[in-house]
Design a protein around this motif. Structure first.
Motif, PDB file in Angstrom:
ATOM      1  N   UNK A 553     -23.154 -32.419 -14.727  1.00 36.39           N
ATOM      2  CA  UNK A 553     -22.595 -32.022 -16.009  1.00 36.39           C
ATOM      3  C   UNK A 553     -23.605 -32.337 -17.105  1.00 36.39           C
ATOM      4  N   UNK A 554     -23.433 -31.684 -18.241  1.00 35.59           N
ATOM      5  CA  UNK A 554     -24.398 -31.825 -19.327  1.00 35.59           C
ATOM      6  C   UNK A 554     -23.740 -31.486 -20.654  1.00 35.59           C
ATOM      7  N   UNK A 555     -24.379 -31.935 -21.713  1.00 35.85           N
ATOM      8  CA  UNK A 555     -24.056 -31.463 -23.055  1.00 35.85           C
ATOM      9  C   UNK A 555     -25.165 -30.534 -23.505  1.00 35.85           C
ATOM     10  N   UNK A 556     -24.866 -29.675 -24.435  1.00 37.93           N
ATOM     11  CA  UNK A 556     -25.894 -28.754 -24.911  1.00 37.93           C
ATOM     12  C   UNK A 556     -25.679 -28.461 -26.394  1.00 37.93           C
ATOM     13  N   UNK A 557     -26.763 -28.030 -27.039  1.00 41.88           N
ATOM     14  CA  UNK A 557     -26.684 -27.520 -28.405  1.00 41.88           C
ATOM     15  C   UNK A 557     -27.819 -26.528 -28.581  1.00 41.88           C
ATOM     16  N   UNK A 558     -27.692 -25.661 -29.560  1.00 42.28           N
ATOM     17  CA  UNK A 558     -28.788 -24.763 -29.890  1.00 42.28           C
ATOM     18  C   UNK A 558     -29.715 -25.492 -30.854  1.00 42.28           C
ATOM     19  N   UNK A 559     -30.894 -25.781 -30.374  1.00 42.83           N
ATOM     20  CA  UNK A 559     -31.894 -26.505 -31.158  1.00 42.83           C
ATOM     21  C   UNK A 559     -32.487 -25.611 -32.233  1.00 42.83           C
ATOM     22  N   UNK A 560     -32.671 -24.334 -31.911  1.00 43.16           N
ATOM     23  CA  UNK A 560     -33.303 -23.405 -32.835  1.00 43.16           C
ATOM     24  C   UNK A 560     -32.686 -22.029 -32.621  1.00 43.16           C
ATOM     25  N   UNK A 561     -32.279 -21.395 -33.703  1.00 40.10           N
ATOM     26  CA  UNK A 561     -31.819 -20.007 -33.663  1.00 40.10           C
ATOM     27  C   UNK A 561     -32.842 -19.207 -34.455  1.00 40.10           C
ATOM     28  N   UNK A 562     -33.622 -18.386 -33.749  1.00 40.24           N
ATOM     29  CA  UNK A 562     -34.834 -17.791 -34.316  1.00 40.24           C
ATOM     30  C   UNK A 562     -34.534 -16.645 -35.263  1.00 40.24           C
ATOM     31  N   UNK A 563     -35.567 -16.293 -36.030  1.00 42.10           N
ATOM     32  CA  UNK A 563     -35.490 -15.204 -36.987  1.00 42.10           C
ATOM     33  C   UNK A 563     -36.130 -15.595 -38.303  1.00 42.10           C
ATOM     34  N   UNK A 564     -35.943 -14.777 -39.305  1.00 49.58           N
ATOM     35  CA  UNK A 564     -36.459 -15.060 -40.627  1.00 49.58           C
ATOM     36  C   UNK A 564     -35.676 -16.235 -41.215  1.00 49.58           C
ATOM     37  N   UNK A 565     -36.360 -17.296 -41.641  1.00 51.59           N
ATOM     38  CA  UNK A 565     -35.624 -18.448 -42.194  1.00 51.59           C
ATOM     39  C   UNK A 565     -34.731 -18.092 -43.378  1.00 51.59           C
ATOM     40  N   UNK A 566     -35.015 -16.970 -44.048  1.00 52.40           N
ATOM     41  CA  UNK A 566     -34.154 -16.562 -45.164  1.00 52.40           C
ATOM     42  C   UNK A 566     -32.848 -15.957 -44.683  1.00 52.40           C
ATOM     43  N   UNK A 567     -32.764 -15.648 -43.402  1.00 53.63           N
ATOM     44  CA  UNK A 567     -31.552 -15.088 -42.822  1.00 53.63           C
ATOM     45  C   UNK A 567     -30.561 -16.228 -42.564  1.00 53.63           C
ATOM     46  N   UNK A 568     -29.328 -16.127 -43.070  1.00 55.17           N
ATOM     47  CA  UNK A 568     -28.343 -17.189 -42.816  1.00 55.17           C
ATOM     48  C   UNK A 568     -28.064 -17.415 -41.335  1.00 55.17           C
ATOM     49  N   UNK A 569     -28.345 -16.414 -40.494  1.00 54.70           N
ATOM     50  CA  UNK A 569     -28.074 -16.536 -39.056  1.00 54.70           C
ATOM     51  C   UNK A 569     -29.246 -17.150 -38.317  1.00 54.70           C
ATOM     52  N   UNK A 570     -29.944 -18.063 -38.954  1.00 46.27           N
ATOM     53  CA  UNK A 570     -31.016 -18.818 -38.302  1.00 46.27           C
ATOM     54  C   UNK A 570     -30.764 -20.306 -38.503  1.00 46.27           C
ATOM     55  N   UNK A 571     -31.381 -21.098 -37.651  1.00 48.87           N
ATOM     56  CA  UNK A 571     -31.109 -22.539 -37.662  1.00 48.87           C
ATOM     57  C   UNK A 571     -32.305 -23.254 -37.049  1.00 48.87           C
ATOM     58  N   UNK A 572     -32.757 -24.325 -37.666  1.00 49.29           N
ATOM     59  CA  UNK A 572     -33.927 -25.063 -37.219  1.00 49.29           C
ATOM     60  C   UNK A 572     -33.585 -26.547 -37.085  1.00 49.29           C
ATOM     61  N   UNK A 573     -32.582 -26.838 -36.266  1.00 48.68           N
ATOM     62  CA  UNK A 573     -32.134 -28.201 -36.003  1.00 48.68           C
ATOM     63  C   UNK A 573     -31.771 -28.944 -37.283  1.00 48.68           C
ATOM     64  N   UNK A 574     -31.357 -28.209 -38.313  1.00 45.49           N
ATOM     65  CA  UNK A 574     -30.962 -28.824 -39.566  1.00 45.49           C
ATOM     66  C   UNK A 574     -32.084 -29.072 -40.533  1.00 45.49           C
TER      67      UNK A 574
END
Length: 694
Positions: A553-574
């Protein structure tokens, strides 16, 4: 099973960032074909999350884990920082230094700005050189490269085409030298041969292509004063492995009736390896190589199992079936079952026979990377690089032996033949209503949850046992995708390279993209793959229970959601998004000596060429991503290696732009106008002789 004929012609626009020409030769237009995975696997979060809050959700996820694999309860990945707000900056500008202090050690360089230069562009203060190009002689007796007089015999002694995965291994007793191992993934005949006719390739052209596939081993030597790295031709350890080299099949499927052919009634000997993409190094000194888009080399398929692997019903692009019947499924139905494995090579023994390790399953392996359990058993992670396919893990049952004795080496060369093969099921911890397909973060500020490794089969010295109802062990190992379908594995957005951190033990998975997510009848977004029509990809961070590599078993998270940083649908570990480089389509990943993750891209869709990026994974700078280089026009960044004083990348398929030919090139890299475009390996170093990024 749906028809596998192209939905869009090979010269049309690709739904991703690659050129249509790359799709045509690299993966057989995979994204223009119907999705091979037509299973109805439900995402566990969809089943449970609708009316449940966070605590109830985690209790239900734990129950699913126990029911599915009799394992321990799922452990969540924990709370995360809220999403950082995006600040504006000029388009194409490199991000400014973060005002909160210096960048993480290993990432202290001025980021390269997005660009479309027909060159390898590196940070200010860094130098570079081409280490080795396609066609350079590496074996004794091999001639110098002559693009107008290519022969199969010459190519078999020369560096192969389209270098991808790279490994640099120590070479004891030879100061300043290392052993470079490279994959040669595929050939692009239009850019290799003048006047090439795709409808009527010649036997010589086909045999040159056979010799240009496979693996290469070449000794390289460093210049301590300049930082340059150059190949040492004709060294005793230099080697080429091609599409006609004899391989040994090992593990639970060896000898199976599913692998027997007219040329090999034993089911234990295979000629060649095809479409080797990424790979990995083992703690016992060998290298691993993933056979990825092998399906495109086989013609005239008709079975349901062939359709699940994307094997076409007509002729192939390269027409190899005209010259060797083993590539014609109608004439030799089991030959295709002998490809799609992890290959293990001993680069220190040029006379050794490479092995195909069936215990790790058969699918489109991007590669395989190894970590050891606390008691010294190997664990291999591998992604199946296909839209809506799965993430796998193999846990060996035998312990590695240390030392350089012959007995230890022979023992270690059996470690990947016995153990249990698993596939991953992921569960989100947010209500389904909060995962709307836009990439907007859920209320808890992070895409995260838990999961389980579901056992598929176990191989021992006495035989193998299937854990999948209705499938024998042999069927699990040969038709591994079908086994994943049956147990309800989570459909992912093209899982590619997988790397465990040597410092923290966390496992990072590159999910390149999936423009079919949520389109038509295809699976919709879920918390592990949170964007419909996902064209930029993301990075998954996986924490196995108690940091044990053999955990179920494991835990998981999305560390990075790629794309243009100006796009709200991106994420860089906070990390503040106005302080990061833009990134699209993560592919290969590697760690540097400081614990930073380095990411190479394939098919970036933000108007810039593909590149190499470094990102901090721990500390106050976690999520700070900086671009280190870009590659030339039409090229992909592959095989990154980051050492203390040097970075290596494989520049793959430069100039591979639709309409380009030898006579009408789209790129002049690496040798300038009037010279044929050639894939090559590039070394980058600091001009002052210092360490990278410090």
């Amino acid at each position: 099973m749906r028809d596998l004929l192209p939905l869009i012609g090979p010269t049309g626009s690709h739904p991703g960032g690659r050129s249509a020409m790359t799709c045509r030769y690299r993966c057989g237009d995979a994204c223009f074909h119907a999705v091979p995975n037509t299973s109805t696997n439900e995402y566990a979060g969809d089943v449970i999350a609708g009316a449940l809050g966070r605590r109830s959700m985690m209790r239900a996820a734990a129950a699913v884990t126990v029911a599915a694999a009799a394992g321990t309860a799922v452990v969540g990945a924990g709370a995360a920082p809220a999403a950082a707000r995006t600040a504006e900056r000029a388009p194409g500008a490199a991000p400014e230094s973060f005002t909160g202090g210096r960048a993480a050690r290993g990432l202290r360089f001025t980021p390269v700005a997005p660009n479309t230069a027909d060159a390898v562009t590196v940070p200010e203060g860094y130098g570079q050189n081409v280490v080795i190009r396609w066609g350079e002689p590496i074996l004794r007796g091999a001639p110098a490269f002559d693009p107008d007089r290519q022969t199969a015999a010459a190519q078999a002694g020369q560096f192969g085409y389209n270098n991808d995965f790279l490994a640099l291994l120590p070479l004891p007793g030879e100061r300043g030298r290392q052993l470079l191992v490279a994959n040669h993934e595929y050939t692009d005949e239009i850019l290799m041969f003048k006047g090439y006719d795709p409808a009527a390739p010649t036997r010589e052209q086909v045999e040159v292509a056979w010799a240009a596939h496979g693996l290469g081993v070449v000794v390289v030597e460093e210049d301590r004063r300049s930082g340059r790295l150059t190949a040492v031709p004709r060294h005793r350890l230099n080697r080429r492995v091609t599409a006609t080299t004899e391989f040994e099949v090992t593990g639970p499927a060896a000898g199976s009736a599913l692998l027997r052919t007219s040329a090999d009634p034993t089911g234990r000997k295979v000629l060649g390896t095809l479409n080797n993409c990424a790979g990995g190094e083992t703690p016992w000194g060998t290298t691993l190589h993933g056979e990825e888009n092998f399906n495109q080399y086989f013609a005239n398929a008709s079975r349901t199992t062939d359709a699940r692997y994307g094997i076409g019903t007509g002729a192939t692009e390269r027409k190899w079936e005209r010259f060797d019947q083993r590539f014609d499924v109608a004439r030799e139905p089991n030959e295709v079952h002998r490809f799609g494995y992890i290959v293990e090579l001993d680069p220190y023994d040029p006379g050794s026979k490479p092995r195909k390790r069936t215990a790790l399953g058969r699918f489109k392996h991007e590669g395989a990377t190894i970590r050891l359990t606390d008691d010294g058993r190997p664990v291999a992670y591998s992604g199946d690089d296909e839209r809506f396919d799965y993430l796998y893990k193999f846990v060996g049952s035998k312990r590695m032996r240390h030392g350089s004795s012959r007995a230890a080496r022979e023992h270690n060369l059996t470690l990947l033949d016995e153990g249990t093969l698993y596939v991953a099921r992921l569960t989100g911890d947010s209500p389904a209503i909060e995962i709307d397909g836009t990439g907007r973060l859920p209320a808890d500020g992070e895409f995260d949850g838990g999961g389980t490794w579901i056992p598929l089969a176990t191989a021992t010295a006495k035989g193998a046992v299937s854990h999948v109802e209705g499938m024998t062990a042999e069927e699990v190992y040969v038709f591994t995708r079908l086994a994943g379908d049956k147990v309800g594995a989570t459909k992912m957005d093209r899982p590619e390279d997988v790397q465990p951190s040597p410092r923290t033990g966390k496992v990072y998975v590159a999910l390149t993209n999936n423009t079919n997510r949520g389109v038509g009848s295809n699976a919709k977004a879920d918390e592990a793959n949170p964007r419909n029509a996902n064209k930029h990809g993301h990075i998954l961070e996986l924490t196995e229970r108690r940091n044990r590599a053999d955990a179920t078993s494991f835990g998981w998270s999305l560390f990075l959601v790629a794309g243009d940083p100006k796009d709200p649908a991106t994420y860089f570990a906070g990390f503040p998004k106005d302080r990061v480089s833009q990134i699209s389509c993560p592919d290969n990943v590697a760690f540097d000596p400081h614990g930073n993750l380095w990411i190479s891209t394939d098919g970036a869709q933000l108007g810039s060429h593909d590149g190499l990026f470094g990102v901090a994974t721990t500390g106050g700078r976690r999520g700070e991503l900086k671009q280190f280089l870009t590659v030339p026009k039409g090229a992909e960044t592959c095989g990154p290696i980051v050492q203390d004083r040097r970075v290596l990348v494989a520049v793959q398929h430069p100039g591979e732009i639709t309409g380009a030919t030898v006579e009408n090139p789209a790129s002049t890299w690496p040798d300038g106008p009037g010279r044929i475009v050639r894939p090559a390996v590039v070394a980058v170093w600091r001009k002052d002789g210092g360490d990278i990024g410090v």
